[in-house]
Scaffold this motif. Sequence first.
Motif, PDB file in Angstrom:
ATOM      1  N   ASP A   1      -0.423   4.097   1.412  1.00 30.98           N
ATOM      2  CA  ASP A   1      -0.780   4.697   2.693  1.00 30.98           C
ATOM      3  C   ASP A   1       0.069   4.075   3.807  1.00 30.98           C
ATOM      4  O   ASP A   1      -0.011   2.870   4.056  1.00 30.98           O
ATOM      5  CB  ASP A   1      -2.261   4.460   2.973  1.00 30.98           C
ATOM      6  CG  ASP A   1      -2.738   5.154   4.232  1.00 30.98           C
ATOM      7  OD1 ASP A   1      -1.893   5.687   4.979  1.00 30.98           O
ATOM      8  OD2 ASP A   1      -3.963   5.157   4.480  1.00 30.98           O
ATOM      9  N   PRO A   2       0.887   4.878   4.520  1.00 32.43           N
ATOM     10  CA  PRO A   2       1.739   4.335   5.589  1.00 32.43           C
ATOM     11  C   PRO A   2       0.965   3.599   6.673  1.00 32.43           C
ATOM     12  O   PRO A   2       1.489   2.664   7.285  1.00 32.43           O
ATOM     13  CB  PRO A   2       2.432   5.584   6.151  1.00 32.43           C
ATOM     14  CG  PRO A   2       2.398   6.577   5.034  1.00 32.43           C
ATOM     15  CD  PRO A   2       1.103   6.316   4.318  1.00 32.43           C
ATOM     16  N   GLU A   3      -0.281   3.993   6.924  1.00 30.71           N
ATOM     17  CA  GLU A   3      -1.064   3.346   7.968  1.00 30.71           C
ATOM     18  C   GLU A   3      -1.451   1.912   7.617  1.00 30.71           C
ATOM     19  O   GLU A   3      -1.797   1.122   8.486  1.00 30.71           O
ATOM     20  CB  GLU A   3      -2.331   4.165   8.252  1.00 30.71           C
ATOM     21  CG  GLU A   3      -2.042   5.520   8.894  1.00 30.71           C
ATOM     22  CD  GLU A   3      -3.316   6.250   9.281  1.00 30.71           C
ATOM     23  OE1 GLU A   3      -4.413   5.668   9.100  1.00 30.71           O
ATOM     24  OE2 GLU A   3      -3.207   7.382   9.783  1.00 30.71           O
ATOM     25  N   LYS A   4      -1.400   1.574   6.331  1.00 33.90           N
ATOM     26  CA  LYS A   4      -1.747   0.226   5.893  1.00 33.90           C
ATOM     27  C   LYS A   4      -0.526  -0.657   5.672  1.00 33.90           C
ATOM     28  O   LYS A   4      -0.656  -1.824   5.334  1.00 33.90           O
ATOM     29  CB  LYS A   4      -2.578   0.294   4.602  1.00 33.90           C
ATOM     30  CG  LYS A   4      -3.927   0.984   4.773  1.00 33.90           C
ATOM     31  CD  LYS A   4      -4.710   0.998   3.466  1.00 33.90           C
ATOM     32  CE  LYS A   4      -6.061   1.668   3.644  1.00 33.90           C
ATOM     33  NZ  LYS A   4      -6.842   1.695   2.382  1.00 33.90           N
ATOM     34  N   GLN A   5       0.643  -0.102   5.871  1.00 37.24           N
ATOM     35  CA  GLN A   5       1.869  -0.857   5.632  1.00 37.24           C
ATOM     36  C   GLN A   5       2.200  -1.774   6.798  1.00 37.24           C
ATOM     37  O   GLN A   5       1.732  -1.579   7.919  1.00 37.24           O
ATOM     38  CB  GLN A   5       3.024   0.107   5.351  1.00 37.24           C
ATOM     39  CG  GLN A   5       2.848   0.889   4.058  1.00 37.24           C
ATOM     40  CD  GLN A   5       3.915   1.934   3.839  1.00 37.24           C
ATOM     41  OE1 GLN A   5       4.758   2.189   4.714  1.00 37.24           O
ATOM     42  NE2 GLN A   5       3.910   2.571   2.675  1.00 37.24           N
ATOM     43  N   THR A   6       2.996  -2.801   6.518  1.00 37.21           N
ATOM     44  CA  THR A   6       3.410  -3.761   7.536  1.00 37.21           C
ATOM     45  C   THR A   6       4.901  -3.585   7.834  1.00 37.21           C
ATOM     46  O   THR A   6       5.558  -2.718   7.270  1.00 37.21           O
ATOM     47  CB  THR A   6       3.156  -5.204   7.061  1.00 37.21           C
ATOM     48  OG1 THR A   6       4.120  -5.534   6.035  1.00 37.21           O
ATOM     49  CG2 THR A   6       1.748  -5.366   6.486  1.00 37.21           C
TER      50      THR A   6
ATOM     51  N   TYR B   1       0.823  -1.202   0.000  1.00 41.11           N
ATOM     52  CA  TYR B   1       0.000   0.000   0.000  1.00 41.11           C
ATOM     53  C   TYR B   1       0.863   1.261   0.000  1.00 41.11           C
ATOM     54  O   TYR B   1       1.990   1.273   0.512  1.00 41.11           O
ATOM     55  CB  TYR B   1      -0.913   0.017   1.226  1.00 41.11           C
ATOM     56  CG  TYR B   1      -1.961  -1.065   1.215  1.00 41.11           C
ATOM     57  CD1 TYR B   1      -3.218  -0.838   0.653  1.00 41.11           C
ATOM     58  CD2 TYR B   1      -1.692  -2.322   1.734  1.00 41.11           C
ATOM     59  CE1 TYR B   1      -4.179  -1.828   0.624  1.00 41.11           C
ATOM     60  CE2 TYR B   1      -2.652  -3.323   1.721  1.00 41.11           C
ATOM     61  CZ  TYR B   1      -3.894  -3.068   1.155  1.00 41.11           C
ATOM     62  OH  TYR B   1      -4.838  -4.071   1.126  1.00 41.11           O
TER      63      TYR B   1
END
Length: 455
Positions: free
Chosen positions: A289-294, A287
């Motif tokens: 979006d940083p908030e969706k990254q692992t 992704y």
Amino acid sequence: MNYDVIIIGAGPGGIFSAYELTQLKPNLKIAVFETGRALNKRRCPIDGDKIKSCINCPSCSIMSGFGGAGAFSDGKYNITNDFGGTLHEYIGKEKALDLMRYVDDINMKYGGEGTKLYSTTGTALKKECITHDLHLLDASVRHLGTDINYVVLENVYNYLKDRVEFYFDCPVDSVSVIDGGYEINCKNGTFTCEKCIISVGRSGSKWMERICKELDIPTKSNRVDIGVRVELPAEVFSHLTDELYESKIVYRTKEYGDKVRTFCMNPKGAVVNENTNGIITVNGHSYEDPEKQTQNTNFALLVAKHFSEPFKDSNGYGESIARLSNMLGGGVIVQRFGDLTRGRRSTQSRIDEAFITPTLKATPGDLSLVLPKRILDGIIEMIYALDKVAPGTANDDTLLYGVEVKFYNMEVEVDENLESCLKGLYIIGDGSGITHSLSHASASGVFVARKIANN
């Protein structure tokens, strides 16, 4: 005729064919027939809670529907002739690159603005790779991310829906030659057109094979790519992914002389299931979006196999290996690299104790019982080679998911216009066996649309 142009398949090739035709010839009557669902109705039932693995939906929402198999990919558009297909052999290298750049411009126009375009040009990493007998391929890479890729597709669909007639959940049963054009049959009835564009993607490989036999369109066997998806801490590859994002690295094994390559690198991404013709394989997403990254990065390691005589069914070979994995693991198998090199199967307790958290729920097992020795030996040798430029790749806790199989359609015989031996019938995208990527498939769609418009 019911339509001037019928497009079979709403993947990248079909979408960009429709888009370009509406730009050049807005008065044409165009229809698109798609096996899967509309974009906003594409939902995989796997939620990780009630449904943890593939339940074999009649139409896989990951693989089919508006946007094709690329809709929920990480949205990487590679602008290069070095990999992604052989489109340039038909239309010319500069033409192919120009079309890929045009596709990139459209993606920017419809929601991709602000995303980064990476490039391998001038990178010192290429020299470092060569030092260790690894070869970094040249490319410019636009990374949209799974989230922005969806936004782009949504905006393109909103543009097209009032200009093109879409038939979703409507697999085409047959294509026939009629006087002055073509006739297609599906559950919605029989429709006719003067020009027909077939763009069914990899998931339509068996359908494409049948149609070519019925219409006496010459084909030749293509390769199949077989391997694993590697998952490791994002820090291990951060010096490559921060600069290049997608690094296509090729290695020739010392033992067999086979080429092993990295494919579909997903920095801070997630490993996912795929369902191709009822066979569960593995892939990866990422992704913007940083908030969706692992915390993990994943990529495939693949070995290409091509069969000619007396056995010609390369895809059948890949399917048999994938089915064996499904039989042993009930789907995808995961194994720690340390367990594999020690000749033991991974267990759930060993996976749980590892210093990496898997992003996909898979069955711990032993990949040596699935993959042929030659392929597995090549993958292991490649991992040790990559460890020299990305220390930590060969750590015991590195996870290997299997199997990953890239099925390529047999290569359909088309001319320099991507037109089959039947005039007015064009075959494009990954379904043609000529393109193997989002950018090449999209470019082939634009190319054919311009040919039709000019005629």
